[in-house]
Design a protein around this motif. Structure first.
Motif, mmCIF file in Angstrom:
data_model
loop_
_atom_site.group_PDB
_atom_site.id
_atom_site.type_symbol
_atom_site.label_atom_id
_atom_site.label_comp_id
_atom_site.label_asym_id
_atom_site.label_seq_id
_atom_site.Cartn_x
_atom_site.Cartn_y
_atom_site.Cartn_z
ATOM 1 N N UNK A 120 45.984 42.669 101.474
ATOM 2 C CA UNK A 120 46.194 43.368 102.782
ATOM 3 C C UNK A 120 46.708 42.163 103.897
ATOM 4 N N UNK A 121 47.445 42.704 104.767
ATOM 5 C CA UNK A 121 47.827 41.791 105.932
ATOM 6 C C UNK A 121 46.835 41.984 107.142
ATOM 7 N N UNK A 122 46.108 41.011 107.108
ATOM 8 C CA UNK A 122 45.113 41.345 108.336
ATOM 9 C C UNK A 122 45.549 40.583 109.498
ATOM 10 N N UNK A 123 46.790 39.922 109.477
ATOM 11 C CA UNK A 123 47.098 38.936 110.546
ATOM 12 C C UNK A 123 47.162 39.637 112.203
ATOM 13 N N UNK A 124 45.973 39.148 112.698
ATOM 14 C CA UNK A 124 45.952 39.720 114.094
ATOM 15 C C UNK A 124 45.127 38.773 114.930
ATOM 16 N N UNK A 125 44.687 38.968 116.112
ATOM 17 C CA UNK A 125 43.634 38.285 116.810
ATOM 18 C C UNK A 125 43.804 36.773 116.870
#
Ligand SMILES: [Zn+2]
Length: 298
Positions: free
Chosen positions: A293-298
């Motif tokens: 999963x690509x959780x790239x955030x914040x």
């Protein structure tokens, strides 16, 4: 229409293979845009689901969908152009299916050519003309058109794959946004992810929390854009509703559906007097790794 029978009194109910009446789709204009039929069919199905879910009461909710590939961007030279409050250069020449102002999703499902419109932006992206639909007295596109166009422009400019922007009123998500414990984005996302694995899989970047702002205002549009820029695909508009983007209406609907399921499970646990522990960091990390999963955030 087939008649309804109770299990005791007659044969099983047969579902109509086509739940939409032919009226309305037989618009002469459909001949000009044959590829629009399939696109409309999916938008109409989603509109039906929204009302059946109780997420589109009265005229609640609205939709925009980039349909340039299906219809082209070819408003004629003599078209009746309406100016937009600002220019959207990245949307120049593109066409969008948009629901109508004050129109019901359930009516759009039945007669999209009366309660929705396909509009084209001109070569400067600062005015629009009707290409198809809007065939009812007093029809105007949703009052949220500038917000939809701002989000559509952002999706294009950042090379995201989503082409649908869908706003509705999912009940449990709205309820959750009233509870003080979840008025913080990180706390909200941790709680939602913890409810069932699908939430992390479908929404690895979580739900973006958009603080309350008056509907139809630039403030709400700007706060929504900020949440989209953080990479979210679902936004929770505090004490109002939710907005999802997706590659098509079905994906946008799925994302709302998954987020609202988590909210519903959480509220049921709270109603039972339990603050659920949820899946916890270790299991969520396991999901992230297992599904890449690509959780790239914040
Ligand atoms: Zn709304």
């Amino acid at each position: 229409m087939s008649r309804l029978h109770s299990p005791e009194s007659g044969p099983r109910v047969q579902m109509e293979p086509n739940i939409f009446p032919k009226e309305g789709v037989v618009s002469l204009e459909m001949e000009r845009f044959p590829k629009l039929t399939d696109v409309l069919a999916e938008a109409r199905r989603v509109a039906t689901f929204l009302w059946e879910k109780g997420w589109a009461e009265a005229s609640g909710g609205n939709l925009s969908l980039d349909v340039t590939d299906a219809v082209g961007g070819v408003a004629s030279a003599g078209a009746d152009w309406t100016p937009l409050p600002r220019a959207y250069p990245s949307l120049a020449g593109r066409s969008f299916l948009v629901t109508g102002s004050g129109r019901r999703f359930r009516d759009f499902a039945r007669q999209p050519e009366a309660h929705g419109v396909v509009l084209s932006l001109d070569a400067a992206g600062d005015r629009w003309a009707r290409l198809w639909g809007g065939e009812s007295p007093g029809f105007r596109p949703t009052s949220e058109l500038p917000s939809h166009l701002a989000m559509q422009a952002h999706l294009r400019e950042t090379a995201r794959a989503e082409r649908t922007v869908l706003h509705a009123h999912p009940t449990e998500l709205i309820a959750l946004s009233h509870l003080p414990a979840y008025k913080d984005e990180a706390a909200l996302d941790d709680a939602l992810w913890g409810m069932l694995p699908e939430v992390k899989i479908f929404l690895p970047r979580g739900v973006g929390l958009v603080p309350y702002a008056l509907t139809g205002t630039e403030m709400l549009a700007q706060r929504s854009l900020a949440a989209l820029e953080r990479g979210h695909a679902v936004l929770l508009w505090e004490m109002h509703g939710a907005l999802a983007v997706g590659r098509d209406p079905a994906e946008a609907f799925d994302r709302l559906d998954v987020a609202n399921k988590a909210a519903a499970v959480l509220l049921k646990c709270l109603a039972a007097g339990v603050v659920p522990e949820g899946l916890g960091k270790t299991r969520l990390a396991e999901l992230t790794q297992a599904f890449g999963l690509d959780e790239k955030i914040r």
